[in-house]
Write a protein that holds these residues in place. Structure first.
Motif, mmCIF file in Angstrom:
data_model
loop_
_atom_site.group_PDB
_atom_site.id
_atom_site.type_symbol
_atom_site.label_atom_id
_atom_site.label_comp_id
_atom_site.label_asym_id
_atom_site.label_seq_id
_atom_site.Cartn_x
_atom_site.Cartn_y
_atom_site.Cartn_z
ATOM 1 N N ASN A 228 -8.490 15.662 15.886
ATOM 2 C CA ASN A 228 -9.633 14.913 15.380
ATOM 3 C C ASN A 228 -10.053 13.858 16.388
ATOM 4 O OD1 ASN A 228 -11.536 13.527 13.826
ATOM 5 N ND2 ASN A 228 -9.972 12.321 12.776
ATOM 6 N N ASP A 229 -11.331 13.862 16.745
ATOM 7 C CA ASP A 229 -11.854 12.860 17.667
ATOM 8 C C ASP A 229 -13.026 12.139 17.014
ATOM 9 O OD1 ASP A 229 -12.508 11.274 19.803
ATOM 10 O OD2 ASP A 229 -13.270 12.899 21.075
ATOM 11 N N GLY A 230 -12.715 11.142 16.191
ATOM 12 C CA GLY A 230 -13.753 10.261 15.678
ATOM 13 C C GLY A 230 -14.038 10.317 14.199
ATOM 14 N N PHE A 231 -13.673 11.391 13.502
ATOM 15 C CA PHE A 231 -13.932 11.441 12.073
ATOM 16 C C PHE A 231 -12.967 10.510 11.329
ATOM 17 C CE2 PHE A 231 -15.685 15.571 13.389
ATOM 18 C CZ PHE A 231 -16.924 15.510 12.770
ATOM 19 N N LYS A 232 -13.482 9.858 10.297
ATOM 20 C CA LYS A 232 -12.643 8.940 9.529
ATOM 21 C C LYS A 232 -11.551 9.693 8.778
ATOM 22 C CE LYS A 232 -12.778 5.390 5.928
ATOM 23 N NZ LYS A 232 -13.643 4.621 4.996
ATOM 24 N N ALA A 233 -11.888 10.878 8.280
ATOM 25 C CA ALA A 233 -10.924 11.688 7.539
ATOM 26 C C ALA A 233 -11.274 13.154 7.722
ATOM 27 C CB ALA A 233 -10.920 11.325 6.058
ATOM 28 N N VAL A 234 -10.239 13.997 7.716
ATOM 29 C CA VAL A 234 -10.415 15.440 7.891
ATOM 30 C C VAL A 234 -9.694 16.160 6.766
ATOM 31 C CG1 VAL A 234 -9.916 17.433 9.358
ATOM 32 C CG2 VAL A 234 -10.614 15.255 10.406
ATOM 33 N N ASN A 235 -10.365 17.138 6.175
ATOM 34 C CA ASN A 235 -9.737 17.987 5.164
ATOM 35 C C ASN A 235 -10.049 19.442 5.506
ATOM 36 O OD1 ASN A 235 -8.427 18.684 2.638
ATOM 37 N ND2 ASN A 235 -10.483 19.104 1.867
#
Length: 249
Positions: A228-235
Motif C-alpha cells: 500500500n502506497d498512500g491509502f488510509k486503509a485497504v480491504n
C-alpha cells in the motif's frame, strides 16, 4: 433493526435521486481515502460443454463515509499483468443513485488464470497506489460422470488451492425445484486444509432427478499480501467459485 434503517436510507435516496453518499474525487482528502477490492474467480464445467472461466475484480473508493466518483480519464486505473484498464470508462464504472454507491468492475473471461500481478493507481492531487497478486484459480477434480448416481456411486472431490491459509466450503444441491427430502439441498462440508480429498459415500445424498445437479465449491483465503502506497486503509477479499453441472440417467 438493521433492515429498518436500510429501508429508511433507501427511501431517502429514492426521493432525492441525488446519489446518497457519493462525492466527486476532486473533493476528496487524499489522506483519508480508503480502498476496497473484491476478487472473484468463477469456473463453470457444464458437461459436456468445455470449462468456462471468469475473473471479476471490483473496486470502490471511500473517503469520509462517501464513495468517490471519478470524472476524467486515468484518475483510477487497474493493471492486470500487462493490460491497463481506465476505470473511468463507462464499461467499468457502475453508479447506483438509489443506494448511493459507486464501484468499478473489470470482467475477464476464458483465460488461463495463473497467478498474476495487479496494480491500482488513484491519481488526484496525489498519487496513491496498491500492488497485489491475483492468485491462481482453484483446481478441482471429481469423479462425476453423466451417469453418476448418488445412490450407487461414491463422489470423490480433490482440490488444490494455491493460496494459504484458506477456508473451503463444498455445497451439493440439485438443479431442481423439488427434492426427495430437505437434506438433499443442504449437504455441506468445510475444511481449512490447503490440499484435501473429500469423499461422499453412496447414499449420503439423495437421488438426483432427470434435471441433473450442481456442485458448488468456494474457497476464500484468510490473509492477503499487498503493498500500500498512500491509502488510509485497504480491504481485499477473494473468493473462488466452482460450479459443475451434470445430468443423470
Amino acid at each position: 433493526m438493521r433492515d429498518k434503517y436500510l429501508g429508511i436510507f433507501s427511501v431517502v435516496c429514492l426521493l432525492t435521486l441525488s446519489g446518497c453518499g457519493v462525492k466527486d474525487v476532486s473533493e476528496a482528502n487524499t489522506d483519508g481515502v480508503k480502498i476496497s477490492v473484491s476478487i472473484k474467480h468463477h469456473q463453470e464445467n457444464d458437461y459436456p460443454e468445455p470449462v468456462s472461466q471468469q475473473l471479476e475484480v471490483s473496486i470502490s473508493l471511500n473517503e469520509d463515509d462517501k464513495y468517490l466518483n471519478t470524472n476524467s480519464n486515468n484518475q483510477l486505473t487497474l493493471t492486470i499483468g500487462e493490460t491497463t484498464y481506465d476505470l473511468n470508462n463507462i464499461a467499468y464504472k457502475h453508479r447506483d443513485t438509489l443506494f448511493g454507491y459507486v464501484h468499478y468492475k473489470v470482467n475477464l473471461s476464458d483465460q488461463d488464470f495463473e497467478e498474476v500481478g495487479a496494480n491500482i493507481v488513484f491519481n488526484t492531487s496525489e498519487r496513491l497506489s496498491l500492488d497485489f497478486k491475483i492468485p491462481k484459480i482453484l483446481s478441482i477434480e471429481t469423479n462425476l460422470q453423466p451417469n453418476y448416481s448418488p445412490d450407487n456411486d461414491n463422489l470423490v472431490i480433490d482440490w488444490h488451492n494455491q493460496i494459504t491459509p484458506s477456508e473451503t466450503l463444498i455445497r451439493l444441491s440439485q438443479n431442481s425445484a423439488t427434492y426427495e427430502s430437505p437434506a438433499c439441498s443442504k449437504y455441506t462440508f468445510e475444511s481449512t486444509q490447503e490440499i484435501y480429498t473429500h469423499r461422499i459415500d453412496a447414499g449420503t445424498i439423495c437421488k438426483l432427478d432427470d434435471l441433473g445437479g450442481v456442485l458448488y465449491f468456494t474457497s476464500t483465503p484468510v490473509d492477503f499480501d499487498y503493498i500500500n502506497d498512500g491509502f488510509k486503509a485497504v480491504n481485499i477479499t477473494h473468493q473462488q467459485f466452482y460450479q459443475e453441472k451434470y445430468v443423470t440417467n
